[in-house]
Design a protein around this motif. Sequence first.
Motif, PDB file in Angstrom:
ATOM      1  N   VAL A 159       0.808  -1.220   0.000  1.00 39.69           N
ATOM      2  CA  VAL A 159       0.000   0.000   0.000  1.00 39.69           C
ATOM      3  C   VAL A 159       0.841   1.270   0.000  1.00 39.69           C
ATOM      4  CG1 VAL A 159      -1.656   1.334   1.324  1.00 39.69           C
ATOM      5  CG2 VAL A 159      -2.022  -1.098   0.991  1.00 39.69           C
ATOM      6  N   GLY A 160       1.761   1.461   0.945  1.00 41.53           N
ATOM      7  CA  GLY A 160       2.649   2.616   0.930  1.00 41.53           C
ATOM      8  C   GLY A 160       2.030   3.903   1.411  1.00 41.53           C
ATOM      9  N   LEU A 161       1.660   3.952   2.698  1.00 43.67           N
ATOM     10  CA  LEU A 161       1.043   5.151   3.268  1.00 43.67           C
ATOM     11  C   LEU A 161       2.010   5.957   4.129  1.00 43.67           C
ATOM     12  CD1 LEU A 161      -2.514   3.838   4.219  1.00 43.67           C
ATOM     13  CD2 LEU A 161      -1.975   5.646   2.600  1.00 43.67           C
ATOM     14  N   LEU A 218     -13.371   3.532   9.645  1.00 44.36           N
ATOM     15  CA  LEU A 218     -13.135   3.632   8.212  1.00 44.36           C
ATOM     16  C   LEU A 218     -11.637   3.594   7.971  1.00 44.36           C
ATOM     17  CD1 LEU A 218     -15.616   6.458   7.106  1.00 44.36           C
ATOM     18  CD2 LEU A 218     -16.018   3.994   7.233  1.00 44.36           C
ATOM     19  N   GLU A 219     -11.241   2.835   6.970  1.00 41.04           N
ATOM     20  CA  GLU A 219      -9.817   2.812   6.615  1.00 41.04           C
ATOM     21  C   GLU A 219      -9.411   4.214   6.164  1.00 41.04           C
ATOM     22  OE1 GLU A 219      -6.521   3.042   4.855  1.00 41.04           O
ATOM     23  OE2 GLU A 219      -7.744   2.297   3.204  1.00 41.04           O
ATOM     24  N   ILE A 220      -8.355   4.752   6.723  1.00 41.09           N
ATOM     25  CA  ILE A 220      -8.067   6.192   6.650  1.00 41.09           C
ATOM     26  C   ILE A 220      -7.891   6.702   5.224  1.00 41.09           C
ATOM     27  CG2 ILE A 220      -5.576   5.864   6.941  1.00 41.09           C
ATOM     28  CD1 ILE A 220      -5.674   8.456   8.687  1.00 41.09           C
ATOM     29  N   ALA A 221      -7.418   5.865   4.321  1.00 37.92           N
ATOM     30  CA  ALA A 221      -7.186   6.341   2.958  1.00 37.92           C
ATOM     31  C   ALA A 221      -8.469   6.395   2.142  1.00 37.92           C
ATOM     32  CB  ALA A 221      -6.166   5.434   2.261  1.00 37.92           C
ATOM     33  N   PRO A 280      -5.705   2.333  10.252  1.00 35.28           N
ATOM     34  CA  PRO A 280      -4.814   2.100   9.116  1.00 35.28           C
ATOM     35  C   PRO A 280      -5.168   0.790   8.430  1.00 35.28           C
ATOM     36  CG  PRO A 280      -3.724   1.440  11.126  1.00 35.28           C
ATOM     37  CD  PRO A 280      -5.057   2.010  11.534  1.00 35.28           C
ATOM     38  N   PRO A 281      -4.706   0.580   7.209  1.00 30.62           N
ATOM     39  CA  PRO A 281      -4.883  -0.740   6.592  1.00 30.62           C
ATOM     40  C   PRO A 281      -4.037  -1.762   7.334  1.00 30.62           C
ATOM     41  CG  PRO A 281      -3.486   0.660   5.220  1.00 30.62           C
ATOM     42  CD  PRO A 281      -4.014   1.528   6.319  1.00 30.62           C
ATOM     43  N   ASP A 282      -4.640  -2.800   7.859  1.00 32.05           N
ATOM     44  CA  ASP A 282      -3.879  -3.820   8.588  1.00 32.05           C
ATOM     45  C   ASP A 282      -4.491  -5.190   8.328  1.00 32.05           C
ATOM     46  OD1 ASP A 282      -6.187  -3.864  10.067  1.00 32.05           O
ATOM     47  OD2 ASP A 282      -5.298  -3.087  11.906  1.00 32.05           O
ATOM     48  N   ASP A 337     -11.535  -3.114   3.326  1.00 36.28           N
ATOM     49  CA  ASP A 337     -11.265  -1.781   2.799  1.00 36.28           C
ATOM     50  C   ASP A 337     -11.795  -1.623   1.378  1.00 36.28           C
ATOM     51  OD1 ASP A 337      -9.972  -1.510   5.179  1.00 36.28           O
ATOM     52  OD2 ASP A 337      -7.953  -1.680   4.355  1.00 36.28           O
ATOM     53  N   VAL A 338     -11.669  -2.677   0.572  1.00 41.15           N
ATOM     54  CA  VAL A 338     -12.187  -2.631  -0.801  1.00 41.15           C
ATOM     55  C   VAL A 338     -13.708  -2.553  -0.787  1.00 41.15           C
ATOM     56  CG1 VAL A 338     -12.340  -3.896  -2.985  1.00 41.15           C
ATOM     57  CG2 VAL A 338     -10.184  -3.847  -1.726  1.00 41.15           C
TER      58      VAL A 338
END
Length: 724
Positions: free
Chosen positions: A42-44, A590-593, A404-406, A663-664
């Motif tokens: 992902v790269g956040l 909610l996933e932050i991105a 975060p995405p985890d 998240d998707v």
Amino acid sequence: MPLAGLGVLSARGARWICAAAVLIAIVGALYGRSVGSHLSPVGLEDPHSETAQANALIVRATGNEALPGFVALVSLGHGVTHTGDGRQALLESLATGLKVHRVVEVLQSDPQVGKVQSALDAGSYFISRNRLLSYVTVQFREGSERFHVEAARRLAAKLSSMPGVKVGGSDLASSQVTKVIQRDTTFALLIVFPILALLSLLFFRGLVAAPLPVLLGGIAIILTRAGLRIVAHFLAVSAPVLSEIMAIGLGLAIDYSLLIVSRFREELALNDSVPEAVRTTMATAGRTVLFSASTVIAALGSLMVLPQEYFRSMGLAGAMVTLFVCLAALTILPALLILIGKRIDALSPRWLQRSARRVARPVYAGRWYRLATVIMRRPVMIAVAATCVLVALGLPALGMKFSPPDVLSLPPGSEIRQVASILDARFKLDPEHMIPIVTVGASQHELKSYQHQLANLPGISTIALPEQPLGNHTALVFVASTAASWTDGAQRLVDRIRTLRPSFEAKVTGPSAAFLDLETELEHELPLAAILVALATLLSVFLLTGSIVLPVKTLIMNALSGCATLGILVIVFQNGFLHGLLGNAYPGTLEIANPVFLIAVLFGLSTDYGVFLLARIREVRLSGQSNEKAIALGMERTGRITTTAALMLCVAVGSLMTSGIVDVRQLSLGLAIGVLLDATVVRALLVPSLMRLLGELNWWSPAVLRPLTRRRRYESATNDTDRK
């Protein structure tokens, strides 16, 4: 008119254009088919954040990645009965000690592995409270995240045959997320293409016209995948872009195909000349497509100002697929229309042919015309009611909570997620709860004093491990938080640690610090992205309409529908409404991105639909009709197009609701809801009611700006479309 020239060009070289498109698509498909293996996690992380700086210090001192990216969970059978040091306990329990040792040997055999830690060398923190489990961590050698992910896959494969061993960790989770996204995208395509084909047959009113949006979208997706593979050789590109390009590519292909094919049918009803119909179509609908695509590209491209790799990738991929759809709509589609010509309604049931001819004829009594007329009779009541609905739906967004995405976004049955849950529940020291602090230039006495200060901070369960020298006067101090890594408690602890001012350099890293830095960076960087999106919207609508009132109105309505969408996501995913239908569990956050990306896409798509409507209203207005008549005729000509496009886009993005990644699913539902709200509440109710209330003020602009948008009237044949 330059766009009319595309119609002339298509008439002269239609076969050459189509042949070139087929050749380019074949080459692109062959080159881009392996793009997934070239994408990164992902790269956040912002490379300038304190977390990134701390990680860089660790990498520079050790030559390994900053934190463990792979975890092996080992079942110890009957367990370890010794209650002392973990190493001594394992050595005294020969069977369990050998099992951990074999796992360590397998891990160390991979050339990408830099450091392995286990209870054999790091003590009892690596043994569970019930003494039945132990875990081993791996830090890979310095390199790109893609190499770490590939190494994690190899280690998982090596350990898969060992009984009683489960694997997890952030690098393996990234690999699994990428794999699930690729699988889900393929599955979604298998679902969505047949459904879209049936809907295309119904809404495009013919077997000849029905394949056009799927054809354009497919070409755009193929070329974007090929383009992303080229970009991936120079820049890191995040894996989630694969889902994005499918949804946006198909959605915009449907929009632009509907608009152009509908206008082509109208022109054929007025003029038997196919080349002339294509020329006029490109001069009108083609112009609208160009404005629309420019706005979507600008809206998505605004994400590229954010420093995180994920947002840059999503912005680049979204802008790229939009560009390719636009190019296909302005070159390939008119060439196909030249070749198809009057056979556009061929191979269709008679009732669909009659429907196509009826829609193409200029009418003053269509459903959308009547709806607009009814709305304009009570504009105040309808405008207030629609606004209240959007505001009420948007209020829950004020209570948004982020994560975060985890690994929790993975399916519940995933081994990686199971390992994470076990580490959290059964071990005193969970790597995800650990907060590493990198110190530079501290003496032993200073480190001891610093650890004493840390021990007095609230929220710390323990100073987990003694300081570990890394070389170059660099050392690590590990703190264990009492709270989960992304919670408010963990972030408050990171803030407290950072407020300490030791006499040496100390930087905090780890999951908690990374999430806190991400939230802080987005607070600082998002206003610039929001300004760019707003400017793109204002400029596009201004250049299209010549008004400064309509752009501001469009911006406000886009903001209302975007906030309403976020409010619904909060109700569903944060509060758990209907979670039984949408998944076995809901994350409570909610996933932050997702909200950031969602708003950028919705602003682009909302302006896209707005441009369709406003362009047609403006065209009728320039032909000399009154403001009310122009609104009603514009609604009649575009209402079916925008609602049909919205429905088909919802099918395209809604197919990703089958994804195993939470998240998707959030993003998929958000796009579907946002598009539906915009096509119904905003376009069908708010736009006509507000334009009726504003009257002639709709078209006002200061005299100093009028030369920038000198209005050109279309040819008389174009204006005849909307004559009674």
